[in-house]
Scaffold this motif. Structure first.
Motif, mmCIF file in Angstrom:
data_model
loop_
_atom_site.group_PDB
_atom_site.id
_atom_site.type_symbol
_atom_site.label_atom_id
_atom_site.label_comp_id
_atom_site.label_asym_id
_atom_site.label_seq_id
_atom_site.Cartn_x
_atom_site.Cartn_y
_atom_site.Cartn_z
ATOM 1 N N PHE A 1 6.854 48.496 36.000
ATOM 2 C CA PHE A 1 7.250 48.910 37.390
ATOM 3 C C PHE A 1 6.704 50.250 37.608
ATOM 4 O O PHE A 1 6.244 50.727 38.449
ATOM 5 C CB PHE A 1 8.890 48.897 37.203
ATOM 6 C CG PHE A 1 9.378 49.634 38.609
ATOM 7 C CD1 PHE A 1 9.311 49.085 39.859
ATOM 8 C CD2 PHE A 1 9.878 51.061 38.447
ATOM 9 C CE1 PHE A 1 9.949 49.778 41.058
ATOM 10 C CE2 PHE A 1 10.872 51.401 39.255
ATOM 11 C CZ PHE A 1 10.550 50.952 40.710
ATOM 12 N N GLN B 1 10.581 39.215 39.159
ATOM 13 C CA GLN B 1 12.007 38.957 38.285
ATOM 14 C C GLN B 1 12.656 40.044 37.864
ATOM 15 O O GLN B 1 13.746 39.848 37.897
ATOM 16 C CB GLN B 1 11.102 38.212 36.908
ATOM 17 C CG GLN B 1 10.318 37.163 36.888
ATOM 18 C CD GLN B 1 9.519 36.723 35.865
ATOM 19 O OE1 GLN B 1 9.269 37.415 34.979
ATOM 20 N NE2 GLN B 1 9.191 35.317 35.732
ATOM 21 N N LEU B 2 12.020 41.263 37.911
ATOM 22 C CA LEU B 2 12.832 42.328 37.545
ATOM 23 C C LEU B 2 13.861 42.843 38.767
ATOM 24 O O LEU B 2 15.120 42.976 38.698
ATOM 25 C CB LEU B 2 12.190 43.713 37.352
ATOM 26 C CG LEU B 2 12.881 44.960 37.512
ATOM 27 C CD1 LEU B 2 13.527 44.952 36.301
ATOM 28 C CD2 LEU B 2 11.541 46.051 37.342
ATOM 29 N N ASP C 1 9.351 46.562 28.602
ATOM 30 C CA ASP C 1 8.308 46.082 29.073
ATOM 31 C C ASP C 1 8.244 46.095 30.702
ATOM 32 O O ASP C 1 7.254 46.636 31.482
ATOM 33 C CB ASP C 1 7.815 44.666 28.619
ATOM 34 C CG ASP C 1 7.424 44.781 27.142
ATOM 35 O OD1 ASP C 1 7.101 45.913 26.707
ATOM 36 O OD2 ASP C 1 7.385 43.544 26.536
ATOM 37 N N ASP C 2 9.289 45.600 31.280
ATOM 38 C CA ASP C 2 9.547 45.609 32.555
ATOM 39 C C ASP C 2 9.616 47.244 33.349
ATOM 40 O O ASP C 2 8.900 47.300 34.374
ATOM 41 C CB ASP C 2 10.845 44.864 33.105
ATOM 42 C CG ASP C 2 10.528 43.571 32.805
ATOM 43 O OD1 ASP C 2 9.538 42.830 32.569
ATOM 44 O OD2 ASP C 2 11.661 42.730 32.655
ATOM 45 N N ARG D 1 6.261 39.552 37.419
ATOM 46 C CA ARG D 1 7.135 40.415 36.264
ATOM 47 C C ARG D 1 8.217 41.474 37.287
ATOM 48 O O ARG D 1 9.479 41.623 37.279
ATOM 49 C CB ARG D 1 6.391 41.358 35.511
ATOM 50 C CG ARG D 1 5.973 40.379 34.401
ATOM 51 C CD ARG D 1 6.806 39.797 33.481
ATOM 52 N NE ARG D 1 7.478 40.705 32.759
ATOM 53 C CZ ARG D 1 6.920 41.200 31.559
ATOM 54 N NH1 ARG D 1 5.665 40.528 30.984
ATOM 55 N NH2 ARG D 1 7.668 42.244 30.766
ATOM 56 N N ILE D 2 7.529 42.029 38.481
ATOM 57 C CA ILE D 2 8.344 42.730 39.281
ATOM 58 C C ILE D 2 9.128 42.086 40.158
ATOM 59 O O ILE D 2 10.523 42.463 40.241
ATOM 60 C CB ILE D 2 7.337 43.529 40.178
ATOM 61 C CG1 ILE D 2 6.592 44.419 39.665
ATOM 62 C CG2 ILE D 2 8.344 44.339 41.272
ATOM 63 C CD1 ILE D 2 7.182 45.733 38.772
ATOM 64 N N ARG E 1 16.673 39.950 38.699
ATOM 65 C CA ARG E 1 17.592 40.208 37.624
ATOM 66 C C ARG E 1 18.441 41.445 37.968
ATOM 67 O O ARG E 1 19.874 41.374 37.929
ATOM 68 C CB ARG E 1 16.862 40.721 36.290
ATOM 69 C CG ARG E 1 18.030 40.648 35.110
ATOM 70 C CD ARG E 1 17.177 40.743 33.747
ATOM 71 N NE ARG E 1 16.674 42.323 33.685
ATOM 72 C CZ ARG E 1 15.157 42.670 33.697
ATOM 73 N NH1 ARG E 1 14.426 41.510 33.823
ATOM 74 N NH2 ARG E 1 14.794 43.725 33.346
#
Length: 308
Positions: A9, A38-39, A4-5, A35-36, A42
């Motif tokens: 992206f 968070q990516l 999903d990420d 979400r970007i 990570r």
């Protein structure tokens, strides 16, 4: 890496905008931005440099995008391959059938099917044993009689009234029965399906037969009857061609016996493989032409169904 990420992206990069990417993904812009972020957290790297007007990939972001784009392409190709399987029958089709039906009809049907769909390979087992299609990985089980397992999809294929037959030689030697009760003094050939008591629908009567031969194969019983061994009680489509050839005669043609039914069993209607649906449709289509409809009502009746 979450798919999903990676998709989010990749879409942001290709749209050059969080807003446009959010629209194509059906998401809120704030969700895409989060979400970007968070990516990146990570991974521990910055993938995009953002300004009020422009997005620019970092060096690491460019390398990451190239890998993500490759993965997304492979994922799309995998989906396309699966969808193609649903459009065109391909692969291995495993079928189980009663021996008699397989010997008399299924071989020709399978041959025609494989000629129409050359990408199909077929494994067929002719057997008298009970097959569990889920446990044994069989795609289609041709089953005689109404199945008891309600977890399987049962598509009706053919209904054929049973009929009594004997050879001209037998009738010349032993005479022709005039009513069902006369069968008790005749030589009869018993199959495992009919048993030693034959039941009639019209008239409603049951007759204890004198069984001189018992066999678990209808084709064997038919051949024995042609040789003059006795009277058989079989689905009419098994013996009608022999009547036309003159090797068998109908016995008590005015009475009605129970019908024999054949079903195609398969595990699930949901996401049914195209090869399974195509084969069952094809089999019913071919049976209609092979079972000589001009001999009806004595002959077989195709039971058409919209089940799939």
């Amino acid at each position: 890496m979450g798919l999903d990420d990676a998709l989010i992206f990749t879409r942001v990069v290709e749209c050059h905008s969080f807003t446009s990417a959010a629209l194509t993904l059906g998401m809120q812009k704030s969700t895409v931005s989060r979400r970007i972020a968070q990516l990146e957290d990570r991974l521990g790297v910055r993938l995009l440099n953002r300004t009020t007007r422009k997005l620019r990939l970092t060096e690491v972001g460019q390398a990451y995008y190239e890998r993500c784009r490759q993965i997304m392409q492979e994922f799309a190709e995998a989906e396309q391959a699966i969808m193609q399987l649903q459009r065109e029958p391909t692969g291995l089709l495993r079928v189980s059938s009663p021996i008699e039906f397989g010997q008399l009809f299924l071989g020709g049907v399978v041959g025609d099917f494989m000629r129409r769909y050359p990408a199909i390979q077929v494994e067929v087992e002719l057997t008298t044993r009970i097959i569990d299609p889920v446990e044994e990985g069989v795609d289609v089980v041709i089953h005689r009689g109404r199945p008891h397992d309600s977890s399987l999809v049962a598509r009706p294929m053919i209904t054929s009234p049973c009929q009594l037959f004997a050879s001209p030689g037998y009738v010349a030697q032993h005479g022709m029965p005039q009513r069902p009760e006369d069968l008790s003094s005749h030589r009869c050939i018993n199959t495992m399906d009919t048993g030693r008591k034959w039941h009639f629908v019209d008239p409603q009567v049951s007759v204890q037969i004198q069984s001189v031969l018992t066999v678990n194969n209808i084709t064997f019983a038919r051949e024995a009857a042609i040789a003059g061994a006795g009277i058989i009680n079989v689905p009419s489509f098994i013996a009608e061609p022999c009547v036309e050839e003159g090797t068998l005669l109908r016995v008590l043609p005015g009475v009605t016996l129970p019908s024999a039914e054949l079903y195609a069993l398969y595990p699930s209607r949901r996401f049914q493989a195209m090869k399974v649906k195509a084969f069952i449709d094809f089999m019913i289509e071919r049976l209609e032409s092979r079972l000589n409809p001009e001999v009806e009502p004595q002959g077989a009746t195709l039971v058409t169904s919209t089940a799939s």
